[in-house]
Enzyme design. Structure first.
Site: not given
Lengths: 234, 234, 234, 234
Positions: A57, A100, A102, A172, A200
């Site tokens: 934490s 983000e 679109s 699109r 990752r």
């Protein structure tokens, strides 16, 4: 060095940072009403202890903010991480904010990721997932070319549909979206960033997202050298 | 009626439900150590009060679970909601769990959404976003046909790349992914489901996701008739 | 067996459950569009694999709901867990909902936890935190008696203040609140419940909260025998 | 002015801040790949629009960090907010991190909140919750004195129990904990901070927590003057 280029057109930019290794120490010692203003050996031992014992934490009080430009297929894996599809046994909030672009409305020209001739990878023998060695450059060249043509065709149809008055949110459908670049802001705690990196940077993560993870690591390590090192050594 | 078809190949299935209108009442009254076993007029007034005053935490103790099969562009908007890109002034966890398919490995044949001839929509006059009236069916027919062909081309290239040994996680770049169906599990509290509905039933939400929202509403309303009605009347 | 008594006046009641071991399996296999209706050996191996590899998201689709009655000091530690003060390296939502009583208004008579004569514990030699062996029963008896008297005095002052027209939210300052019982609803995913158990069943957790953790385990294990076993064997 | 005293011994300190009004603007415009470096009239209109329409995600990219020292009863209400017990219809993470002291081990001398003679408040006529006008100072004086004595008695018993070898986690049962000061770090997004303020600045919030809310407002407003103003004007 606050912006790093990735793949053919992508990048990560470190927009802002809050805190340092000391933030972790001071958050952990709040019970004792003691505050460090310079990182001592004792403070470093505390960070090691917290990381080793999973008392993570205090690492949630240090924050980093990134602007990321990446193909949609990379963004999707990132989101899955943030939502928690791949997350570990934790609980509690992730301290992540996300904004983000679109393509529901027209903003800028779409840009697409196309692997270079020598960047196409083969199927791993032992797994249904992931990738192995590059395939022959001559074959790769063929697919890079095919992909360029398919994208051009998709864009032509997209532009034609827009010109014919079809709304962007349907037009699109003609875009080969997995490779299309999207741009977003990611604000996350050091704990969350390092958890993302731990997953990752793994060899079985998709190679494209590994590139982004390496860039994130380069950008944040100078700001939290001890904490990042310890969280990733687990 | 636990499974509803949507668009050309999509669906929503109500997998499971926990609780009823009474759950909301009993969670709200935990301070008083009183528990109702049948919904009274007084209980209904309490639900109305909680919804009106924004005391929504009791609605987080009722849960619904869905299996959803939808085009990626619908799934993306759903995720943005869950991550909170579009969320209101709230805070606290969203009580959402999410498990979905990707195409990093080969599972089943890809399936794509193609609007029918009369389903292509025009640009709204007053807004850069959203859509308005259908365009002429004759023009729509042309784009339905073009999209079918583009998908066929993309699939051919995808299959060829797989046959040439290219890994699935790169080969998928050939797929026109916005229209590709993905499948996922969504487990969410009643509060979260209704917040999603409040946004996605709006006339300016993408029409395709409105269809999914309407189906969600049909599936859960019989289980929480009072609570759903009150949360959506705000 | 859905309600278990704990300490002198506390209890945990399993209010509701959604799902079974199969829920975990079906959420994990959503990519494959395959659904099990009976738990096979292969399903059990999948659960083992998911728990071992830390792919815990499928465990977030199974839900349990509890009503808990515990001293405030136990509730506080529980909250700290839920907020994430003590949580591991995870991220993502915790799928926790929480509704509890306070004493900002008068609901029922306050009830207090008083350790029995033989329940007072000594300081551990090696640690500043936690507890060790019970202290002598004769000394314990003295403190049980003192605590009863202190509580009686606090209650008398509280009642007097209320009678003199002082608001409940201030009058409660007279109550020895750490031992005061509070009641709350906790709705959490199986992942979250098991993460809580993994921490609170540990020998260095406060003994009082260990009792609650043991009861939670008894109540949920019959509903998710494989999943609980695997998540706790990590 | 980064530290403000509250009640008899409490305080709030602004430890760190990340971002400004511009952060909100730039996060919201990430789709357009446009970045402002100075706040224009157009930027201000965008912030107003985002706040008015409930598009609050851009406000989650600005962060503030506080050290808070407050009576446990204030901390409890704060936690309930963070967990979401009182939260509005939102969803998504709260971007909150929390680190606080407890009394499971001995750190510093306990400190207690005691209302001054003229600070005791009466019961409101129309509501079971909250408080109204101060009560007569002469009666208040009596309760301030009684509370001082009760605390002294509790501390004596606590110290005696510790001296007799009883573990701190049980000895704390003797402390009148509602008024005991605890100290914690709170790191939260601007959205989360303003949502907290919107609730805790209300006239029916407990007066003690209102004092903390006012201090938070004073500390952050200079850093985000437009955004704070707009979020709180809703």
């Amino acid at each position: 060095m606050t912006k790093l280029g990735i793949l053919d057109h992508g990048y990560i930019r470190l927009v802002d940072v809050m805190g340092s290794d000391l933030t972790v120490v001071n958050a952990a010692r709040v019970s004792y009403a003691k505050e460090s203003s310079e990182l001592s050996e004792r403070d470093i031992r505390l960070i090691k202890f917290l990381a080793r014992e999973g008392h993570t934490s205090p690492f949630r009080h240090a924050i980093a903010q990134f602007e990321i430009y990446a193909p949609l297929m990379v963004a999707r894996q990132w989101w899955k991480y943030v939502i928690g599809s791949a997350h570990a046994e934790g609980s509690g909030d992730s301290l992540d904010a996300w904004n983000e672009s679109s393509r529901r409305y027209i903003t800028e020209e779409p840009v697409f990721y196309v692997p270079r001739d020598d960047e196409w990878r083969s199927v791993p023998e032992s797994s249904k997932q992931g990738s192995a060695e590059p395939i022959a450059k001559s074959i790769g060249a063929e697919y890079s070319s095919e992909l360029h043509q398919l994208i051009a065709l998709g864009e032509t149809l997209y532009d034609k549909a827009i010109a014919d008055g079809i709304c962007a949110e349907q037009a699109r459908l003609f875009l080969p979206a997995y490779g299309m670049y999207v741009r977003w802001y990611w604000t996350a705690s050091l704990q969350s960033v390092c958890h993302f990196l731990a997953q990752r940077l793994e060899h079985d993560a998709q190679k494209e997202i590994q590139e982004y993870a390496k860039a994130i690591l380069k950008l944040i390590e100078p700001h939290f050298p001890v904490a990042v090192g310890e969280l990733l050594s687990d």
